[in-house]
Design a protein around this motif. Structure first.
Motif, PDB file in Angstrom:
ATOM      1  N   GLU A  67       0.635  -1.141  -0.048  1.00 48.00           N
ATOM      2  CA  GLU A  67       0.044  -0.062   0.111  1.00 48.00           C
ATOM      3  C   GLU A  67       0.799   1.248  -0.199  1.00 48.00           C
ATOM      4  O   GLU A  67       0.723   2.204  -0.703  1.00 48.00           O
ATOM      5  CB  GLU A  67      -0.889   0.114   1.315  1.00 48.00           C
ATOM      6  N   ILE A  68       1.890   1.290   0.762  1.00 51.43           N
ATOM      7  CA  ILE A  68       3.000   2.502   0.922  1.00 51.43           C
ATOM      8  C   ILE A  68       3.495   2.571  -0.615  1.00 51.43           C
ATOM      9  O   ILE A  68       3.426   3.701  -1.289  1.00 51.43           O
ATOM     10  CB  ILE A  68       4.152   2.085   1.472  1.00 51.43           C
ATOM     11  N   LEU A  69       3.803   1.330  -1.327  1.00 52.47           N
ATOM     12  CA  LEU A  69       4.309   1.539  -2.621  1.00 52.47           C
ATOM     13  C   LEU A  69       3.284   2.093  -3.629  1.00 52.47           C
ATOM     14  O   LEU A  69       3.527   3.167  -4.423  1.00 52.47           O
ATOM     15  CB  LEU A  69       4.677   0.229  -3.161  1.00 52.47           C
ATOM     16  N   PHE A  70       2.044   1.649  -3.574  1.00 56.94           N
ATOM     17  CA  PHE A  70       1.036   2.202  -4.659  1.00 56.94           C
ATOM     18  C   PHE A  70       0.712   3.744  -4.144  1.00 56.94           C
ATOM     19  O   PHE A  70       0.349   4.457  -5.096  1.00 56.94           O
ATOM     20  CB  PHE A  70      -0.223   1.294  -4.669  1.00 56.94           C
ATOM     21  N   THR A  71       0.626   3.942  -3.034  1.00 58.36           N
ATOM     22  CA  THR A  71       0.305   5.310  -2.830  1.00 58.36           C
ATOM     23  C   THR A  71       1.351   6.343  -3.093  1.00 58.36           C
ATOM     24  O   THR A  71       1.022   7.761  -3.952  1.00 58.36           O
ATOM     25  CB  THR A  71       0.274   5.405  -1.150  1.00 58.36           C
ATOM     26  N   ALA A  72       2.505   5.979  -3.191  1.00 53.22           N
ATOM     27  CA  ALA A  72       3.571   6.807  -3.757  1.00 53.22           C
ATOM     28  C   ALA A  72       3.614   6.991  -5.093  1.00 53.22           C
ATOM     29  O   ALA A  72       3.637   7.699  -6.061  1.00 53.22           O
ATOM     30  CB  ALA A  72       5.059   6.444  -3.157  1.00 53.22           C
TER      31      ALA A  72
ATOM     32  N   PRO B  35      -1.449   4.231  -9.310  1.00 53.36           N
ATOM     33  CA  PRO B  35      -2.058   3.048 -10.204  1.00 53.36           C
ATOM     34  C   PRO B  35      -1.163   3.029 -11.579  1.00 53.36           C
ATOM     35  O   PRO B  35      -0.649   4.069 -12.027  1.00 53.36           O
ATOM     36  CB  PRO B  35      -3.532   3.347 -10.255  1.00 53.36           C
ATOM     37  N   GLY B  36      -1.132   1.842 -12.127  1.00 51.73           N
ATOM     38  CA  GLY B  36      -0.765   1.744 -13.408  1.00 51.73           C
ATOM     39  C   GLY B  36       0.424   1.010 -13.487  1.00 51.73           C
ATOM     40  O   GLY B  36       1.359   0.827 -14.659  1.00 51.73           O
ATOM     41  N   CYS B  37       0.512  -0.239 -12.788  1.00 51.32           N
ATOM     42  CA  CYS B  37       1.525  -1.046 -12.713  1.00 51.32           C
ATOM     43  C   CYS B  37       1.038  -2.111 -13.774  1.00 51.32           C
ATOM     44  O   CYS B  37      -0.092  -2.501 -13.614  1.00 51.32           O
ATOM     45  CB  CYS B  37       1.942  -1.811 -11.292  1.00 51.32           C
ATOM     46  N   GLU B  38       1.846  -2.787 -14.470  1.00 52.88           N
ATOM     47  CA  GLU B  38       1.295  -3.658 -15.516  1.00 52.88           C
ATOM     48  C   GLU B  38       2.347  -5.025 -15.560  1.00 52.88           C
ATOM     49  O   GLU B  38       1.706  -5.847 -15.926  1.00 52.88           O
ATOM     50  CB  GLU B  38       1.704  -2.990 -17.055  1.00 52.88           C
ATOM     51  N   SER B  39       3.205  -5.116 -14.919  1.00 51.04           N
ATOM     52  CA  SER B  39       3.899  -6.487 -14.564  1.00 51.04           C
ATOM     53  C   SER B  39       4.798  -6.433 -13.413  1.00 51.04           C
ATOM     54  O   SER B  39       4.955  -5.510 -12.786  1.00 51.04           O
ATOM     55  CB  SER B  39       4.715  -6.868 -15.784  1.00 51.04           C
ATOM     56  N   VAL B  40       4.729  -7.738 -12.995  1.00 51.37           N
ATOM     57  CA  VAL B  40       5.620  -7.947 -11.708  1.00 51.37           C
ATOM     58  C   VAL B  40       6.317  -9.225 -11.808  1.00 51.37           C
ATOM     59  O   VAL B  40       6.358  -9.962 -12.517  1.00 51.37           O
ATOM     60  CB  VAL B  40       4.771  -8.110 -10.485  1.00 51.37           C
ATOM     61  N   THR B  41       7.712  -9.068 -11.083  1.00 53.83           N
ATOM     62  CA  THR B  41       8.550 -10.323 -10.899  1.00 53.83           C
ATOM     63  C   THR B  41       8.931 -10.350  -9.505  1.00 53.83           C
ATOM     64  O   THR B  41       9.323  -9.358  -8.749  1.00 53.83           O
ATOM     65  CB  THR B  41       9.977  -9.732 -11.891  1.00 53.83           C
TER      66      THR B  41
ATOM     67  N   GLU C 186      -7.649   1.399  -8.114  1.00 55.08           N
ATOM     68  CA  GLU C 186      -6.410   1.395  -7.395  1.00 55.08           C
ATOM     69  C   GLU C 186      -6.254   0.253  -6.610  1.00 55.08           C
ATOM     70  O   GLU C 186      -5.276  -0.495  -6.464  1.00 55.08           O
ATOM     71  CB  GLU C 186      -6.115   2.757  -6.931  1.00 55.08           C
ATOM     72  N   THR C 187      -7.477   0.269  -5.543  1.00 55.42           N
ATOM     73  CA  THR C 187      -7.133  -0.745  -4.526  1.00 55.42           C
ATOM     74  C   THR C 187      -7.235  -2.122  -5.140  1.00 55.42           C
ATOM     75  O   THR C 187      -6.573  -3.268  -4.662  1.00 55.42           O
ATOM     76  CB  THR C 187      -8.324  -0.541  -3.494  1.00 55.42           C
ATOM     77  N   LEU C 188      -8.052  -2.463  -6.179  1.00 58.76           N
ATOM     78  CA  LEU C 188      -8.230  -3.849  -6.858  1.00 58.76           C
ATOM     79  C   LEU C 188      -6.610  -4.090  -7.415  1.00 58.76           C
ATOM     80  O   LEU C 188      -6.290  -5.079  -7.548  1.00 58.76           O
ATOM     81  CB  LEU C 188      -9.012  -3.942  -7.582  1.00 58.76           C
ATOM     82  N   GLU C 189      -6.138  -3.293  -7.882  1.00 57.68           N
ATOM     83  CA  GLU C 189      -4.744  -3.221  -8.578  1.00 57.68           C
ATOM     84  C   GLU C 189      -3.712  -3.584  -7.554  1.00 57.68           C
ATOM     85  O   GLU C 189      -2.909  -4.470  -7.910  1.00 57.68           O
ATOM     86  CB  GLU C 189      -4.148  -1.937  -9.234  1.00 57.68           C
ATOM     87  N   ILE C 190      -3.994  -3.159  -6.520  1.00 56.56           N
ATOM     88  CA  ILE C 190      -3.029  -3.467  -5.445  1.00 56.56           C
ATOM     89  C   ILE C 190      -2.926  -5.083  -5.161  1.00 56.56           C
ATOM     90  O   ILE C 190      -2.028  -5.704  -4.860  1.00 56.56           O
ATOM     91  CB  ILE C 190      -3.347  -2.866  -4.162  1.00 56.56           C
ATOM     92  N   TYR C 191      -4.328  -5.638  -5.048  1.00 58.18           N
ATOM     93  CA  TYR C 191      -4.481  -6.929  -4.862  1.00 58.18           C
ATOM     94  C   TYR C 191      -3.813  -7.917  -5.943  1.00 58.18           C
ATOM     95  O   TYR C 191      -3.647  -9.002  -6.063  1.00 58.18           O
ATOM     96  CB  TYR C 191      -6.002  -7.389  -4.415  1.00 58.18           C
TER      97      TYR C 191
END
Length: 333
Positions: free
Chosen positions: A218-223, A226-232, A305-310
């Protein structure tokens, strides 16, 4: 005028003034609302429940929290996570000391309150509990994790919208002073990157980061926004590290610490400098936001944005299952 007549007039005037004051919606002496917004709590298996109650039911609450009263609580809550279940009896005692009535069902609770804090620490029953609240048309704050899966999180938001019931959910870390300032006060200019961290204790019944890593995510996304498209994801014996790539090419990382004693924080890197987050500052900033939500019926956070966090956290689990492969995020709604 004789003394007895003068005394009679003074007494009559005083009584009249007192009657006038009693007709006001607020007491000028105690600064408390005569007809407060009545709050009900579902779930007394988390420290948040007594902490929030103490803030709302304080004898002299902060002005932002005046006009509310936690009046009833349904204790359950987890029935199979021992670390949560063991806390229920103590938290029942703590909220009862604050004048809260303990009820034996969610239905009984909903008949006594105007708004709801869904505080159950265990995300598994959240969908079922939230549905009862939606049916009763009560605005609700759902504490982390909003659900035990991304699919359930989506259902909760979709069903809240379909029922026309205001809701929101977040970690209290979103409202830490410097985290909030980066997002809402342009504290470092345009955010170029962020490295966030928090404890990330795991609970087998929940996706890895849902249980406790949510705070740092949540800290990461607040800063970053939204708009993350991929994770590793990379795993070590002491930490889970997730690297997110945003659509504009920015990189944000979350480091969830599995061992040792760690606080919550991170660093935002911006066009106008850097800013460190942390340490944890308590629950009051979040409770102030909840109070404003209960007044206005407007969520301070966009549901997507909350759903993007999950989606980020569930994609991190999928990346781990694939040995650290890149996983793209998909957020419906």
């Amino acid at each position: 005028m004789n003394p007895s007549r003068r005394s009679f007039i003074k007494k009559t005037t005083a009584l009249s003034a007192a009657a006038s004051l009693s007709s006001l919606p607020f007491s000028l002496l105690g600064n408390t609302q005569i007809n407060p917004i009545k709050i009900g709590i579902i779930g007394l298996d988390t420290s948040h429940a007594p902490a929030f109650t103490k803030l709302f039911n304080a004898e002299n609450p902060k002005p932002e929290l005046a006009g509310f009263r936690v009046v009833a609580a349904y204790p359950y809550g987890s029935r199979d996570i021992k670390s949560s279940m063991d806390r229920i009896p103590g938290y029942i005692d703590q909220v009862k000391e604050q004048g809260v009535e303990i009820v034996d069902s969610i239905e009984a609770l909903l008949q006594k309150v105007d708004v709801v804090l869904l505080e159950t620490n265990d995300g598994k029953p959240h969908l079922e509990q939230a549905r009862a609240v939606f049916k009763a048309k009560k605005p609700v704050f759902i504490d982390k994790p909003v659900a035990v899966s991304f699919a359930d999180a989506v259902k909760i938001y979709q069903e809240a919208e379909a029922a026309g019931v205001p809701m929101f959910s977040c970690s209290s870390l979103r409202y830490q002073k410097n985290v909030h300032a980066v997002r809402h006060e342009n504290k470092v200019g345009k955010v170029l990157a962020c490295d966030a961290f928090s404890p990330a204790t795991l609970e087998p019944s929940h996706p890895d980061l849902f249980w406790y890593g949510i705070h740092g995510v949540e800290i990461l996304f607040t800063a970053m926004g939204p708009g993350c498209e991929s994770v590793t994801r990379f795993s070590t014996p002491d930490a889970e590290v997730v690297v997110g790539t945003w659509k504009d090419g920015r990189i944000g990382t979350f480091r969830g610490m599995l061992s040792g004693k760690h606080d919550y924080g991170g660093t935002a890197f911006g066009t106008d400098g850097n800013l460190f987050f942390g340490p944890f500052e308590g629950y009051e900033p979040l409770v102030v936001q909840i109070a404003e939500f209960f007044r206005t019926k407007k969520s301070p956070i966009d549901s997507r944005e909350t759903l993007e966090i999950y989606a980020f956290m569930e994609a991190a689990d999928e990346s781990k299952r694939r040995g650290g492969a890149k996983v793209n995020l998909e957020v419906p709604m």
